[in-house]
Design an enzyme around this catalytic site. Sequence first.
Site, short mmCIF file in Angstrom:
data_model
loop_
_atom_site.label_atom_id
_atom_site.label_comp_id
_atom_site.label_asym_id
_atom_site.label_seq_id
_atom_site.Cartn_x
_atom_site.Cartn_y
_atom_site.Cartn_z
N HIS A 69 1.00 -1.05 -0.30
CA HIS A 69 -0.34 -0.35 -0.10
C HIS A 69 0.71 1.44 0.41
O HIS A 69 0.41 2.15 -0.45
CB HIS A 69 -1.21 -0.60 1.23
CG HIS A 69 -2.21 -0.71 0.90
ND1 HIS A 69 -2.53 -2.64 1.55
CD2 HIS A 69 -3.18 -1.07 -0.02
CE1 HIS A 69 -2.95 -2.77 1.15
NE2 HIS A 69 -3.36 -2.26 0.37
N GLU A 93 -9.62 -3.41 1.87
CA GLU A 93 -9.35 -3.44 2.88
C GLU A 93 -8.97 -2.20 3.88
O GLU A 93 -9.23 -1.95 4.49
CB GLU A 93 -7.95 -3.84 3.16
CG GLU A 93 -8.09 -5.18 2.34
CD GLU A 93 -7.79 -5.27 1.11
OE1 GLU A 93 -7.71 -4.04 0.19
OE2 GLU A 93 -6.49 -5.56 0.37
N ASP A 113 -15.56 0.92 -4.51
CA ASP A 113 -15.43 -0.42 -4.31
C ASP A 113 -16.28 -1.44 -5.31
O ASP A 113 -17.74 -0.88 -4.43
CB ASP A 113 -15.13 -1.38 -2.84
CG ASP A 113 -14.35 -2.39 -2.97
OD1 ASP A 113 -13.24 -2.85 -3.14
OD2 ASP A 113 -15.10 -3.44 -3.37
N ASP A 145 -19.22 -0.14 -9.30
CA ASP A 145 -18.16 -0.59 -10.29
C ASP A 145 -17.72 0.91 -10.77
O ASP A 145 -18.13 1.95 -11.31
CB ASP A 145 -18.86 -1.25 -11.71
CG ASP A 145 -17.98 -1.89 -12.41
OD1 ASP A 145 -17.53 -2.83 -13.58
OD2 ASP A 145 -17.06 -0.82 -12.45
N ALA A 146 -16.35 0.89 -10.19
CA ALA A 146 -15.46 1.99 -10.75
C ALA A 146 -15.60 1.96 -12.22
O ALA A 146 -15.02 3.13 -12.53
CB ALA A 146 -14.29 1.23 -10.76
N ASP A 163 -6.62 0.28 -6.96
CA ASP A 163 -5.58 -0.93 -6.70
C ASP A 163 -6.89 -2.17 -6.33
O ASP A 163 -7.97 -2.40 -5.27
CB ASP A 163 -6.32 -0.02 -4.86
CG ASP A 163 -5.82 -1.17 -3.88
OD1 ASP A 163 -6.58 -1.51 -2.38
OD2 ASP A 163 -5.01 -2.01 -4.12
N PRO A 172 -14.14 -9.16 -11.78
CA PRO A 172 -14.38 -7.84 -11.64
C PRO A 172 -13.67 -7.20 -12.10
O PRO A 172 -14.67 -5.74 -12.85
CB PRO A 172 -15.59 -7.82 -10.14
CG PRO A 172 -14.60 -8.52 -9.34
CD PRO A 172 -13.49 -9.98 -10.19
N1 SAM Z 1 -3.63 -5.14 -2.82
C1 SAM Z 1 -4.95 -6.33 -4.26
C2 SAM Z 1 -3.58 -7.00 -5.03
O1 SAM Z 1 -2.72 -6.28 -5.27
O2 SAM Z 1 -4.68 -7.56 -6.22
C3 SAM Z 1 -6.13 -5.71 -4.27
C4 SAM Z 1 -7.08 -5.02 -3.17
S1 SAM Z 1 -8.14 -5.03 -2.84
C5 SAM Z 1 -9.02 -6.42 -1.83
C6 SAM Z 1 -9.48 -5.08 -5.08
C7 SAM Z 1 -10.86 -4.63 -4.57
O3 SAM Z 1 -11.11 -4.10 -5.69
C8 SAM Z 1 -11.96 -5.51 -3.80
O4 SAM Z 1 -11.60 -4.91 -2.33
C9 SAM Z 1 -12.83 -6.28 -4.97
O5 SAM Z 1 -14.38 -5.61 -4.51
C10 SAM Z 1 -12.51 -4.66 -6.11
N2 SAM Z 1 -12.96 -4.45 -7.69
C11 SAM Z 1 -12.83 -5.70 -8.27
N3 SAM Z 1 -13.02 -5.30 -9.76
C12 SAM Z 1 -14.05 -3.40 -9.28
C13 SAM Z 1 -14.72 -3.25 -10.24
N4 SAM Z 1 -15.30 -3.03 -11.42
N5 SAM Z 1 -15.53 -1.47 -9.47
C14 SAM Z 1 -15.07 -1.56 -8.44
N6 SAM Z 1 -13.89 -2.34 -7.51
C15 SAM Z 1 -13.05 -3.76 -7.82
#
Ligand code: SAM
Length: 314
Positions: A69, A93, A113, A145-146, A163, A172
């Site tokens: 991070h 997180e 997220d 959705d981002a 992230d 996703p």
């Molecule tokens: N540190 C991790 C890595 O290196 O892969 C990433 C951490 S974080 C937990 C990843 C986050 O991305 C998750 O909480 C997931 O729900 C989110 N995520 C995945 N696809 C997404 C999207 N289309 N829009 C928003 N959030 C998304």
Amino acid sequence: MSGARLDTAIWISEYMTPWDVYLHGATRVLEQRITDHQELTIIESGAYGKALILDGKWQSSVEDEFLYHEALVHPAMLQVTAPRRVLVLGGGEGATIREVLRWKAVEQVLMVDIDGEVVAACRRHLPEMHQGSFEDPRLELRIGDAMEVLRDEEGEWDVVISDLSDPIEEGPSFELFTTEHFALVRERLASDGAFVLQAGATSPVEMDVHVRVINTLAQVFPQVRSYQSQVPTYASPIGFALASNRPIESRPDPDAVDRTLADHTTGGFRLIDGESLLGLLQTPAYVRRAMERESRIYTLAAPPRYFGSGRGKT
Ligand code: SAM
């Protein structure tokens, strides 16, 4: 290994490649369920404390997440003179927003997220990671959705931080590693802003996605920098991509960086200082050579397919 005695009955097998498995020993499973978007698991691991796993992919663990991070957030924040408005895509997180909120100039952080169940589970089980950041008055948390939020959300951002989980098959996030998505980010970015993303592993046998993400970014942004960090529980080095319209200082003066961090943040870093940052930003030769050879890009029609499989976008 002679004399090894492992006190656990739970093993999480994370497949790095079809032939390489990282076995994480766990003492407890704190939460495990299938959400609308992915398989969510939170464990108490034997060596690295609590950890979040999504669709079988290790996301972060308490003992070494700072190596991810801090490396993700601070090169981009240092690229901008006074980052006030920051957009975080993913970051379930709450550790990415924790790092962003160390910067005194920050007035607004929007975290988007897709999975409210992941965020709720992390708020409940991983206070060591978010450290109360979800309660910071500068934060707006939005579940969505981002890609859609970027399309609908007007206004300019000084820093955009992606992230997101790895772009695995039917996960996703794979649409957010494409030229279309990066062009949308550039539209929403201030002219002197910075965009950074977690861009996949950079070990010699896994770096194909990373190098193509860099090449894809380079179709949209004039300045792109590949760098990486060693996070033991990822097994492989994790690659990042920093993009901007302005030149990226790849050899920042360590004393000047130390002064900036002292004057403009609340401190508390465990990885980043002037000396560490200088090392972090040096792209290894094997990655640079692969980047020079790369001609392929990712688009919505031909998105990345990172090793691993998810539950499919619902
Ligand atoms: N540190 C991790 C890595 O290196 O892969 C990433 C951490 S974080 C937990 C990843 C986050 O991305 C998750 O909480 C997931 O729900 C989110 N995520 C995945 N696809 C997404 C999207 N289309 N829009 C928003 N959030 C998304």
